[in-house]
Scaffold this active site. Structure first.
Site, PDB file in Angstrom:
ATOM      1  CE  LYS A  96     -29.510 121.573  69.686  1.00 29.47           C
ATOM      2  NZ  LYS A  96     -29.736 120.500  68.696  1.00 29.47           N
TER       3      LYS A  96
ATOM      4  CD  GLU B 193     -25.207 128.136  53.273  1.00 31.03           C
ATOM      5  OE1 GLU B 193     -26.030 128.295  54.187  1.00 31.03           O
ATOM      6  OE2 GLU B 193     -23.978 128.135  53.450  1.00 31.03           O
TER       7      GLU B 193
ATOM      8  CB  CYS C  93     -20.257 127.392  56.463  1.00 30.75           C
ATOM      9  SG  CYS C  93     -18.781 126.808  57.271  1.00 30.75           S
TER      10      CYS C  93
ATOM     11  CD  GLU D 175     -19.422 129.698  59.837  1.00 32.25           C
ATOM     12  OE1 GLU D 175     -20.133 130.050  58.863  1.00 32.25           O
ATOM     13  OE2 GLU D 175     -19.007 128.554  59.998  1.00 32.25           O
TER      14      GLU D 175
HETATM   15  P1  NAP Z   1     -30.163 125.317  61.610  1.00 33.26           P
HETATM   16  O1  NAP Z   1     -31.589 125.275  61.973  1.00 33.26           O
HETATM   17  O2  NAP Z   1     -29.529 126.638  61.537  1.00 33.26           O
HETATM   18  O3  NAP Z   1     -29.371 124.396  62.675  1.00 33.26           O
HETATM   19  C1  NAP Z   1     -28.100 124.690  63.216  1.00 33.26           C
HETATM   20  C2  NAP Z   1     -28.076 124.385  64.700  1.00 33.26           C
HETATM   21  O4  NAP Z   1     -29.043 125.208  65.375  1.00 33.26           O
HETATM   22  C3  NAP Z   1     -28.430 122.959  65.062  1.00 33.26           C
HETATM   23  O5  NAP Z   1     -27.727 122.546  66.196  1.00 33.26           O
HETATM   24  C4  NAP Z   1     -29.906 123.076  65.381  1.00 33.26           C
HETATM   25  O6  NAP Z   1     -30.386 122.014  66.170  1.00 33.26           O
HETATM   26  C5  NAP Z   1     -29.936 124.384  66.125  1.00 33.26           C
HETATM   27  N1  NAP Z   1     -31.244 125.038  66.164  1.00 33.26           N
HETATM   28  C6  NAP Z   1     -32.320 124.863  65.345  1.00 33.26           C
HETATM   29  N2  NAP Z   1     -33.342 125.653  65.711  1.00 33.26           N
HETATM   30  C7  NAP Z   1     -32.928 126.351  66.803  1.00 33.26           C
HETATM   31  C8  NAP Z   1     -33.528 127.350  67.631  1.00 33.26           C
HETATM   32  N3  NAP Z   1     -34.765 127.781  67.427  1.00 33.26           N
HETATM   33  N4  NAP Z   1     -32.778 127.866  68.627  1.00 33.26           N
HETATM   34  C9  NAP Z   1     -31.513 127.468  68.844  1.00 33.26           C
HETATM   35  N5  NAP Z   1     -30.905 126.512  68.097  1.00 33.26           N
HETATM   36  C10 NAP Z   1     -31.598 125.965  67.085  1.00 33.26           C
HETATM   37  O7  NAP Z   1     -29.890 124.577  60.255  1.00 33.26           O
HETATM   38  P2  NAP Z   1     -30.580 123.266  59.627  1.00 33.26           P
HETATM   39  O8  NAP Z   1     -32.065 123.341  59.810  1.00 33.26           O
HETATM   40  O9  NAP Z   1     -29.898 122.096  60.186  1.00 33.26           O
HETATM   41  O10 NAP Z   1     -30.211 123.451  58.084  1.00 33.26           O
HETATM   42  C11 NAP Z   1     -30.928 124.387  57.293  1.00 33.26           C
HETATM   43  C12 NAP Z   1     -29.997 125.174  56.401  1.00 33.26           C
HETATM   44  O11 NAP Z   1     -29.053 125.886  57.184  1.00 33.26           O
HETATM   45  C13 NAP Z   1     -29.132 124.355  55.471  1.00 33.26           C
HETATM   46  O12 NAP Z   1     -29.784 124.010  54.311  1.00 33.26           O
HETATM   47  C14 NAP Z   1     -27.961 125.275  55.223  1.00 33.26           C
HETATM   48  O13 NAP Z   1     -28.266 126.167  54.201  1.00 33.26           O
HETATM   49  C15 NAP Z   1     -27.821 126.023  56.519  1.00 33.26           C
HETATM   50  N6  NAP Z   1     -26.718 125.477  57.375  1.00 33.26           N
HETATM   51  C16 NAP Z   1     -25.544 126.123  57.395  1.00 33.26           C
HETATM   52  C17 NAP Z   1     -24.509 125.618  58.168  1.00 33.26           C
HETATM   53  C18 NAP Z   1     -23.174 126.296  58.203  1.00 33.26           C
HETATM   54  O14 NAP Z   1     -22.170 125.678  58.511  1.00 33.26           O
HETATM   55  N7  NAP Z   1     -23.114 127.572  57.941  1.00 33.26           N
HETATM   56  C19 NAP Z   1     -24.677 124.460  58.909  1.00 33.26           C
HETATM   57  C20 NAP Z   1     -25.915 123.825  58.889  1.00 33.26           C
HETATM   58  C21 NAP Z   1     -26.925 124.346  58.113  1.00 33.26           C
HETATM   59  P3  NAP Z   1     -31.167 120.793  65.453  1.00 33.26           P
HETATM   60  O15 NAP Z   1     -30.422 120.466  64.200  1.00 33.26           O
HETATM   61  O16 NAP Z   1     -31.099 119.740  66.460  1.00 33.26           O
HETATM   62  O17 NAP Z   1     -32.546 121.285  65.146  1.00 33.26           O
END
Ligand code: NAP
Ligand code: MG
Length: 477
Positions: free
Chosen positions: A172, A380, A281, A247
């Site tokens: 996904k 972060e 990250c 992660e």
């Molecule tokens: P996120 O919600 O953690 O999204 C990461 C992944 O999880 C995406 O594929 C997302 O899909 C999916 N996801 C979202 N809600 C889910 C659920 N309830 N169950 C299962 N999977 C789900 O992160 P974000 O909203 O894109 O970003 C928010 C913050 O997260 C950022 O500001 C940053 O601080 C952090 N982040 C960290 C990393 C890292 O590499 N550590 C990467 C991204 C974000 P969709 O995007 O399609 O909703």
């Protein structure tokens, strides 16, 4: 252009028949659509993967599996420029960074292809009338939830290791950036990956992602993203006892002592926070500087920050746009808070005059004298914002470094060999780099966190253990 799901080597519409718009972060304009998957699509993907797991893929000899993954690696390398163009437009990352991500995904498959027939069990000394051995078996069907910041790389590191160990995968990707992963699927069919081995369902995290985490047919999940979502994924997986690798990012410190080689450090410190517009990250987002060199180092870094150019991904700037409007608002809110707290902006980069109006741009910002306990030094931000903090003693540096709930990566800059090791052993972090940062991303290097940065290890040979289940067989003769 409308992109469909990839299930059992076929492109299929989501059962809802609905699509989600794909936005170019450099312009803020939609340019494509992806399938909006629901639980039913995830279920179809899991069934296809289960078929592969007991079928052609599961029965394939390790050497043949290795050759196939090596062919995939070569095919990805042959398509490096195409993959880079897709990734750059989809994520907004400068084209040069996207090229290196495209090379990295090929390298992941190369590395793991080479490991397929080299991962073996052991025999264990036991009483004379026994023979005891261990074997490593695949979980079966693994789930992979990929974020938008490094789609190709994170796909490579998790799916590469999962396929190498004989699992079949359901992926996904993030709604904000999934097109490069769909392209990899197309390439995988061309090199002959058996039907059902790799399945991809696009759509929203709250729908497709949640359904994947909750599906009882998924035997292991690797997740990269935010701590909040990671926790939800782990809770859903716990309902069917599926192990999870999380992660979850960090607030990684770079600690610069007064005896450090500043000339070597400055470009690395800058790159560690502006790469991918700080949406990494392992971004080096806290800078701890010993007071004797604080003014000098900040002066040099300020020059570097001011000289950065922020603009459209295709123009290959130093810093591209952020991924979406929400992320831009989030970063701006942090900067607003800095302003209200009287934290000084020491330097800021320039926005290219040609940067399209609707893009999500935030030029790099260097913040000085940030109180170590302030949100800006604890959370972060996921943008090109570096929080600098002066310190006096090694003890104080260690205490500040270990003061966040995270522990992913740390950089230590000093010529003192004893201090290098002392600090490396005491800092709470999954990786520590001495007089460098990130070591070029090395596929070979085990990676993962502690605390709110998550658990489990990806990358390197270590990842292969996580994607297998160890079985002990005791034979009495
Ligand atoms: P996120 O919600 O953690 O999204 C990461 C992944 O999880 C995406 O594929 C997302 O899909 C999916 N996801 C979202 N809600 C889910 C659920 N309830 N169950 C299962 N999977 C789900 O992160 P974000 O909203 O894109 O970003 C928010 C913050 O997260 C950022 O500001 C940053 O601080 C952090 N982040 C960290 C990393 C890292 O590499 N550590 C990467 C991204 C974000 P969709 O995007 O399609 O909703
Ligand atoms: Mg996009």
């Amino acid at each position: 252009m409308k992109y469909k799901n990839f299930i059992a080597n076929k492109w299929v519409d989501a059962l809802s028949g609905q699509y989600v718009k794909v936005i170019d972060p450099s312009t803020g304009q939609p340019y494509a659509e992806i399938a909006r998957s629901s639980a039913a699509d995830i279920d179809a993907a899991v069934q296809a993967a289960q078929g592969a797991s007991v079928g052609a893929w599961g029965k394939m000899a390790p050497a043949a599996r290795s050759r196939l993954l090596l062919r995939l690696s070569q095919a990805l390398l042959d398509q490096q420029e195409t993959l880079a163009q897709i990734e750059s437009r989809d994520t907004g990352k400068p084209i040069k960074q996207a090229r290196s991500d495209a090379a990295a995904v090929a390298r992941y498959f190369e590395f793991y292809a080479g490991a397929v027939d080299k991962l073996h069990g052991t025999t264990i000394p036991y009483p004379h009338d026994y023979t005891v051995l261990t074997v490593r078996e695949p979980h079966g069907v693994t789930g992979h939830i990929i974020p938008w910041n490094y789609p190709l790389q994170i796909f490579g590191r998790s799916v590469g290791a999962a396929l190498a160990t004989g699992n079949a995968c359901v992926v996904k990707p993030a709604e904000d950036a999934c097109l490069s992963i769909l392209k990899v699927a197309e390439i995988a069919v061309e090199v002959g990956l058996p039907e059902g081995t790799l399945n991809i369902c696009t759509g929203l995290g709250s729908e497709a992602g949640a359904a994947l985490s909750a599906h009882p047919g998924i035997a292991h999940i690797s997740f990269t993203g935010s701590p909040q979502t990671g926790k939800q994924v782990a809770q859903a997986a716990a309902d069917h006892f599926a192990p999870v690798t999380l992660e979850l990012g960090g607030k990684s410190p770079q600690i610069v002592f007064s005896d450090a080689d500043i000339d070597a450090a400055v470009p690395v410190l800058l790159n560690a926070i502006i790469q991918n517009a700080g949406q990494t990250c392992s971004a080096g987002s806290r800078l701890l500087v010993q007071r004797a060199i604080y003014t000098d180092l900040m002066g040099r870094l300020a020059e570097q920050f001011k000289a950065t150019r922020t603009g459209a991904a295709a123009d290959d700037p130093d810093c591209g746009p952020l991924i979406n409007a929400r992320q831009l608002e989030r970063v701006k809110a942090f900067l607003q808070e800095a302003d209200e707290a009287g934290i000084s902006v020491v330097a800021q980069g320039q926005l290219d005059i040609n940067a399209p109006k609707g893009g999500y741009y935030q030029p790099p910002v260097l913040l000085g004298d940030v109180p170590p306990s302030h949100r800006l030094a604890q959370e972060e931000i996921f943008g090109p914002v570096l929080a600098a903090i002066p310190f006096d003693t090694e003890e104080e540096a260690l205490s500040i470094a270990n003061s966040t709930p995270f522990g992913l990566v740390a950089g230590v800059w000093t010529q003192d060999g004893a201090r290098q090791l002392r600090f490396a052993r005491k800092v709470r972090s999954g990786q520590v780099f001495i007089n460098n940062y990130g070591a070029g991303g090395g596929v070979e290097l085990p990676f993962g966190g502690t605390g709110q940065s998550g658990y489990g290890r990806e990358k390197g040979f270590e990842a292969l253990y996580g994607f297998t289940v160890l079985k002990t067989i005791a034979i009495k003769h």
